[in-house]
Design an enzyme around this catalytic site. Structure first.
Site, PDB file in Angstrom:
ATOM      1  N   LYS A 182       0.817  -1.402  -0.011  1.00 30.60           N
ATOM      2  CA  LYS A 182      -0.165   0.108   0.095  1.00 30.60           C
ATOM      3  C   LYS A 182       0.768   1.246  -0.217  1.00 30.60           C
ATOM      4  O   LYS A 182       0.383   2.344   0.139  1.00 30.60           O
ATOM      5  CB  LYS A 182      -0.855  -0.016   1.213  1.00 30.60           C
ATOM      6  CG  LYS A 182      -1.980  -1.160   0.888  1.00 30.60           C
ATOM      7  CD  LYS A 182      -2.793  -1.384   2.215  1.00 30.60           C
ATOM      8  CE  LYS A 182      -3.960  -2.229   2.134  1.00 30.60           C
ATOM      9  NZ  LYS A 182      -3.465  -3.530   1.615  1.00 30.60           N
TER      10      LYS A 182
ATOM     11  N   LYS B 291      15.151  -6.253   4.652  1.00 29.76           N
ATOM     12  CA  LYS B 291      15.413  -5.287   5.445  1.00 29.76           C
ATOM     13  C   LYS B 291      16.916  -5.714   6.102  1.00 29.76           C
ATOM     14  O   LYS B 291      17.337  -4.420   6.390  1.00 29.76           O
ATOM     15  CB  LYS B 291      14.549  -5.257   6.589  1.00 29.76           C
ATOM     16  CG  LYS B 291      13.005  -4.677   6.386  1.00 29.76           C
ATOM     17  CD  LYS B 291      12.104  -4.533   7.466  1.00 29.76           C
ATOM     18  CE  LYS B 291      10.612  -3.962   7.122  1.00 29.76           C
ATOM     19  NZ  LYS B 291       9.985  -3.745   8.089  1.00 29.76           N
TER      20      LYS B 291
ATOM     21  N   GLY C 177       6.401 -10.997  21.218  1.00 29.99           N
ATOM     22  CA  GLY C 177       7.202 -11.343  19.926  1.00 29.99           C
ATOM     23  C   GLY C 177       8.798 -10.710  20.213  1.00 29.99           C
ATOM     24  O   GLY C 177       8.832 -10.068  21.006  1.00 29.99           O
TER      25      GLY C 177
ATOM     26  N   GLY D 250      12.036  -9.322  14.152  1.00 28.55           N
ATOM     27  CA  GLY D 250      12.524  -7.915  13.570  1.00 28.55           C
ATOM     28  C   GLY D 250      11.459  -6.750  13.839  1.00 28.55           C
ATOM     29  O   GLY D 250      11.912  -5.724  14.257  1.00 28.55           O
TER      30      GLY D 250
ATOM     31  N   ARG E  74       6.868 -16.979  22.371  1.00 29.67           N
ATOM     32  CA  ARG E  74       6.706 -18.177  22.482  1.00 29.67           C
ATOM     33  C   ARG E  74       7.976 -19.143  23.067  1.00 29.67           C
ATOM     34  O   ARG E  74       7.866 -19.956  23.929  1.00 29.67           O
ATOM     35  CB  ARG E  74       6.127 -18.826  21.426  1.00 29.67           C
ATOM     36  CG  ARG E  74       5.486 -20.094  21.546  1.00 29.67           C
ATOM     37  CD  ARG E  74       5.044 -20.501  20.020  1.00 29.67           C
ATOM     38  NE  ARG E  74       3.971 -19.839  19.478  1.00 29.67           N
ATOM     39  CZ  ARG E  74       2.699 -19.798  19.551  1.00 29.67           C
ATOM     40  NH1 ARG E  74       2.234 -21.006  20.455  1.00 29.67           N
ATOM     41  NH2 ARG E  74       1.820 -19.258  19.127  1.00 29.67           N
TER      42      ARG E  74
ATOM     43  N   TYR F 110      -3.286  -5.907  10.485  1.00 28.33           N
ATOM     44  CA  TYR F 110      -4.469  -5.458  10.192  1.00 28.33           C
ATOM     45  C   TYR F 110      -5.144  -5.975   9.152  1.00 28.33           C
ATOM     46  O   TYR F 110      -4.870  -7.018   8.454  1.00 28.33           O
ATOM     47  CB  TYR F 110      -4.169  -3.739  10.026  1.00 28.33           C
ATOM     48  CG  TYR F 110      -3.399  -3.764   8.449  1.00 28.33           C
ATOM     49  CD1 TYR F 110      -3.778  -3.774   7.276  1.00 28.33           C
ATOM     50  CD2 TYR F 110      -1.958  -3.418   8.656  1.00 28.33           C
ATOM     51  CE1 TYR F 110      -3.134  -3.541   6.275  1.00 28.33           C
ATOM     52  CE2 TYR F 110      -1.203  -3.272   7.445  1.00 28.33           C
ATOM     53  CZ  TYR F 110      -1.876  -3.457   6.326  1.00 28.33           C
ATOM     54  OH  TYR F 110      -1.174  -3.347   5.123  1.00 28.33           O
TER      55      TYR F 110
END
Length: 282
Positions: A16, A66, A127, A130, A152, A222
């Protein structure tokens, strides 16, 4: 002359970013183009070099490039250094490449837009990948009281704390801890889910008692409907839930400002993007 920008990824057709940056540029009369470029998994450096050689001014970088982008930079921001990854590249006047990581800055900007302030907040970060790593320094710089990281696989959360401790100047070390999910206790003002579990309709194995009627829950994922994590949070009585669309717009805005020296209106673009997302075929 029109300046060229782009986002590199694989896959990239879902991005997007071209829409977002186009909306940022429109009211400012900035003369620029922004495109999505599919780079071969083994050909990111060549694709990026070709882009800059053809006049590109800056680029965003997404999965899976990245970390590779980080290695190609001549200089990096403190946020990028801690994250070990960059999502924003700028070609400087001297021909060198500067790398920034605006993901965490985008998260913080969205949280502040929704909550007003993060000062003295107790934050749980779920979490240790990254996405989580890139948010640690921006959250601490925003004035939070404590940051608890839980994953986890506990060793990964502890590794993240150790990495941060190794580069921090001592100002924040006492505020960052790693706790096993099964041992989470006490109350948190904000719980941030940085995992991608919601994309598969799954949940991290969190104890329900960590959510109270005062807790704000934030899912970096999202969608057109409420994410799985946020649905669970609401069912446990959370005060408010927020998804990651505002973070997406926020990190893009930080990139735009780095490149153009202009702070775009994120709320207008967020509303447009939310409407666009809701209108997409389910």
């Amino acid at each position: 002359m029109t300046d060229r920008y782009a986002v590199f990824g694989n896959p990239i057709s879902h991005s997007k970013s071209p829409f977002i940056h186009g909306q940022f540029a429109a009211p400012t009369q900035e003369s620029l183009t922004y495109e999505a470029i599919l780079a071969p998994v083994d050909g990111f450096e060549a694709s990026l070099t070709a882009f800059f050689n053809a006049g590109g001014k800056g680029a965003n970088v997404t999965v899976p490039f990245k970390e590779q982008a980080f290695a190609l930079c001549d200089s990096i921001s403190p946020e990028a250094k801690l994250a070990g990854a960059v999502n924003t590249l700028s070609l400087l006047a001297d021909g060198t490449i500067r790398g920034d990581n605006t993901d965490g800055l985008g998260l913080v900007a969205d949280l502040i837009a929704n909550l007003g302030s993060l000062q003295d907040q107790r934050v749980l970060l779920i979490g240790a990948g990254g996405a989580a790593r890139g948010c640690i320094l921006p959250l601490l710089n925003a004035g939070i009281a404590q940051l608890t990281i839980s994953n986890r696989t506990h060793t990964k959360a502890q590794l993240l704390v150790d990495i941060f401790t190794s580069v921090d100047n001592g100002a924040y070390v006492s505020k960052v801890t790693a706790v096993e999910m099964s041992e989470l206790a006490g109350e948190f003002d904000i719980i941030i889910n940085s995992t991608s579990a919601s994309l598969a309709g799954e949940l991290p194995p969190l104890p329900a008692h960590i959510i109270t009627t005062q807790t704000v829950c934030y899912d970096m994922m999202y969608g057109a409907s409420v994410t799985a994590f946020n649905q669970w949070a609401l069912s446990q009585g959370a005060a408010k839930v927020i998804d990651g669309l505002g973070m997406l717009v926020g990190q893009a805005a930080k990139s735009f400002t780095l490149w153009r020296g202009i702070e775009p209106d994120t709320q207008v673009v967020l509303t447009l993007l939310r409407d666009k997302l809701m209108a997409e075929p389910k």
